[in-house]
Design a protein around this motif. Sequence first.
Motif, short mmCIF file in Angstrom:
data_model
loop_
_atom_site.label_atom_id
_atom_site.label_comp_id
_atom_site.label_asym_id
_atom_site.label_seq_id
_atom_site.Cartn_x
_atom_site.Cartn_y
_atom_site.Cartn_z
N ARG A 120 -61.06 39.31 -23.78
CA ARG A 120 -61.02 38.76 -22.43
C ARG A 120 -62.42 38.69 -21.82
O ARG A 120 -63.30 39.46 -22.19
CB ARG A 120 -60.13 39.63 -21.52
N ASN A 121 -62.56 37.77 -20.88
CA ASN A 121 -63.77 37.72 -20.08
C ASN A 121 -63.84 38.99 -19.23
O ASN A 121 -62.86 39.33 -18.56
CB ASN A 121 -63.73 36.48 -19.17
N PRO A 122 -64.96 39.72 -19.25
CA PRO A 122 -65.04 40.97 -18.46
C PRO A 122 -64.70 40.78 -16.98
O PRO A 122 -64.20 41.72 -16.35
CB PRO A 122 -66.50 41.40 -18.65
N GLY A 123 -64.92 39.61 -16.45
CA GLY A 123 -64.59 39.37 -15.05
C GLY A 123 -63.09 39.42 -14.77
O GLY A 123 -62.68 39.55 -13.61
N SER A 124 -62.27 39.32 -15.82
CA SER A 124 -60.82 39.35 -15.63
C SER A 124 -60.23 40.73 -15.89
O SER A 124 -59.00 40.89 -15.80
CB SER A 124 -60.15 38.35 -16.59
N PHE A 125 -61.06 41.73 -16.21
CA PHE A 125 -60.54 43.05 -16.53
C PHE A 125 -59.69 43.64 -15.40
O PHE A 125 -58.56 44.07 -15.62
CB PHE A 125 -61.69 44.02 -16.84
N VAL A 126 -60.26 43.70 -14.21
CA VAL A 126 -59.58 44.35 -13.10
C VAL A 126 -58.27 43.63 -12.74
O VAL A 126 -57.22 44.28 -12.61
CB VAL A 126 -60.51 44.48 -11.87
N PRO A 127 -58.27 42.30 -12.58
CA PRO A 127 -56.98 41.63 -12.30
C PRO A 127 -55.95 41.85 -13.40
O PRO A 127 -54.76 42.02 -13.11
CB PRO A 127 -57.38 40.15 -12.19
N ALA A 128 -56.39 41.85 -14.65
CA ALA A 128 -55.44 42.05 -15.76
C ALA A 128 -54.83 43.44 -15.72
O ALA A 128 -53.65 43.63 -16.04
CB ALA A 128 -56.14 41.81 -17.10
N LEU A 129 -55.62 44.44 -15.34
CA LEU A 129 -55.09 45.79 -15.21
C LEU A 129 -54.11 45.89 -14.05
O LEU A 129 -53.02 46.46 -14.18
CB LEU A 129 -56.24 46.78 -15.01
N ILE A 130 -54.50 45.35 -12.91
CA ILE A 130 -53.64 45.43 -11.72
C ILE A 130 -52.32 44.69 -11.94
O ILE A 130 -51.26 45.13 -11.49
CB ILE A 130 -54.38 44.88 -10.49
N GLU A 131 -52.38 43.57 -12.66
CA GLU A 131 -51.17 42.79 -12.93
C GLU A 131 -50.40 43.31 -14.14
O GLU A 131 -49.42 42.71 -14.56
CB GLU A 131 -51.55 41.32 -13.13
N ARG A 132 -50.87 44.42 -14.72
CA ARG A 132 -50.21 45.08 -15.86
C ARG A 132 -50.15 44.19 -17.09
O ARG A 132 -49.24 44.30 -17.92
CB ARG A 132 -48.79 45.51 -15.49
N ARG A 133 -51.11 43.31 -17.26
CA ARG A 133 -51.16 42.52 -18.48
C ARG A 133 -51.84 43.29 -19.61
O ARG A 133 -51.66 42.96 -20.78
CB ARG A 133 -51.88 41.19 -18.22
N ILE A 134 -52.65 44.28 -19.27
CA ILE A 134 -53.25 45.19 -20.24
C ILE A 134 -53.17 46.60 -19.67
O ILE A 134 -52.98 46.79 -18.47
CB ILE A 134 -54.72 44.83 -20.56
N ASP A 135 -53.32 47.60 -20.55
CA ASP A 135 -53.26 49.00 -20.12
C ASP A 135 -54.64 49.61 -19.96
O ASP A 135 -54.83 50.55 -19.19
CB ASP A 135 -52.45 49.82 -21.12
N ILE A 136 -55.60 49.12 -20.72
CA ILE A 136 -56.97 49.62 -20.67
C ILE A 136 -57.90 48.49 -21.06
O ILE A 136 -57.54 47.63 -21.86
CB ILE A 136 -57.16 50.83 -21.61
N ALA A 137 -59.08 48.46 -20.45
CA ALA A 137 -60.10 47.47 -20.80
C ALA A 137 -61.36 48.21 -21.21
O ALA A 137 -61.68 49.27 -20.68
CB ALA A 137 -60.39 46.55 -19.61
N ILE A 138 -62.08 47.66 -22.19
CA ILE A 138 -63.34 48.25 -22.63
C ILE A 138 -64.37 47.14 -22.74
O ILE A 138 -64.15 46.12 -23.41
CB ILE A 138 -63.20 48.98 -23.97
N GLY A 139 -65.51 47.35 -22.10
CA GLY A 139 -66.59 46.37 -22.11
C GLY A 139 -67.52 46.62 -20.95
O GLY A 139 -67.63 47.76 -20.46
N PRO A 140 -68.19 45.59 -20.43
CA PRO A 140 -69.06 45.78 -19.27
C PRO A 140 -68.28 46.24 -18.05
O PRO A 140 -67.13 45.85 -17.87
CB PRO A 140 -69.65 44.37 -19.06
N PRO A 141 -68.87 47.07 -17.20
CA PRO A 141 -68.18 47.52 -15.99
C PRO A 141 -68.08 46.39 -14.98
O PRO A 141 -68.83 45.40 -15.06
CB PRO A 141 -69.07 48.65 -15.48
N PRO A 142 -67.18 46.50 -14.02
CA PRO A 142 -67.06 45.45 -12.99
C PRO A 142 -68.31 45.40 -12.11
O PRO A 142 -69.01 46.41 -11.96
CB PRO A 142 -65.83 45.87 -12.19
N ALA A 143 -68.58 44.23 -11.55
CA ALA A 143 -69.76 44.07 -10.70
C ALA A 143 -69.67 44.93 -9.46
O ALA A 143 -70.67 45.49 -8.99
CB ALA A 143 -69.93 42.59 -10.32
N CYS A 144 -68.47 45.06 -8.91
CA CYS A 144 -68.25 45.88 -7.72
C CYS A 144 -67.14 46.89 -8.02
O CYS A 144 -66.11 46.52 -8.58
CB CYS A 144 -67.85 45.01 -6.53
N PRO A 145 -67.33 48.16 -7.67
CA PRO A 145 -66.28 49.17 -7.91
C PRO A 145 -64.99 48.78 -7.20
O PRO A 145 -65.00 48.23 -6.11
CB PRO A 145 -66.89 50.45 -7.31
#
Length: 318
Positions: free
Chosen positions: A126-151
């Motif tokens: 996945r594109n790292p920019g989609s990590f947080v939305p994917a977690l919140i929407e429960r499409r994935i359980d954990i993401a690994i890669g660059p951290p989000p731009a904003c906490p």
Amino acid sequence: MTPTQLRAYSAVVRCGSVKQAAAQLEVSESAVSLHIGQLRKELGDQLFSRTANGLTFTPGGLRLASRATELLGLQDITVLEVSAAGQGRRLLRVGASSLFAEHGAPGLIELFASRAADLDVELSVRNPGSFVPALIERRIDIAIGPPPACPDPAVVCRPVMYYKVVTVAGPDHPLAGTQPSPRQLRDQTWLLGPSAAADRGAIPALLRRLGVPDDRQQIFQSHAAAIEEAKRGHGVAAALSFTVAPEVRKGHLVQFCGPHTGLEDVWHSLTLAETGAPSAAAELARFASTPRAIQAMMRGAGVNVGRFKPSIHVTLWS
């Protein structure tokens, strides 16, 4: 409220219009309008109104948009968990940046999955920019890669592994054996993996720092393919230092020196902060930063297909 009503409303929020939402859901506009009308009646809130600039949402409509995403995500993960539990197994869905998925994930997931005989792991790129939305929407359980731009308070971010990106070329490249200037590097043909098209990460950051124009970038389906082209002298490549070190020692690649030819970064794990997050995700987040896990990621152990059955979707982002 029914899942069908919530899906219709979520589609309207995403698309910005009832017509586009109907097309996305492959239903009629009247069906979407019916579901929205039922929600308005049940909740006693207009939810949104049409203006010349599109849809304007009420405070209640905005709150429902967030809750609908969470509820639908919970429904999807519940179906998966019940199905897996019926078979006596657990499912862990890992989202990863393309660079980590290619080089760090195989060794990490094989080692982690070997610790639990009842665990299946699904990996999606996945594109790292989609990590947080994917977690919140429960499409994935954990993401690994660059951290989000904003906490984000909904997500726990933990450092996993430090790594360095370096610039390499084949031994016959005109710049081999020199210390090229930023301008010289900017004018080269860059042979890159899919991470170069992502919105975050060390390789996009290096390209931006050097100011490499788009027409100088050739993006391949994998980082390994880009390195192979660099060996043939077709350009320069950005690569993880530990993955190309053996080729540099053998003389198959030349690593450029200089402060502008490399960049250090850290892979992070991201999980939901709430207590209801899948336990396997929390276990992997803790395990990923251990010495054994880091060694496995750097070693790049092959994946045992009997234990790891990934569903990998590689996308080049624009």
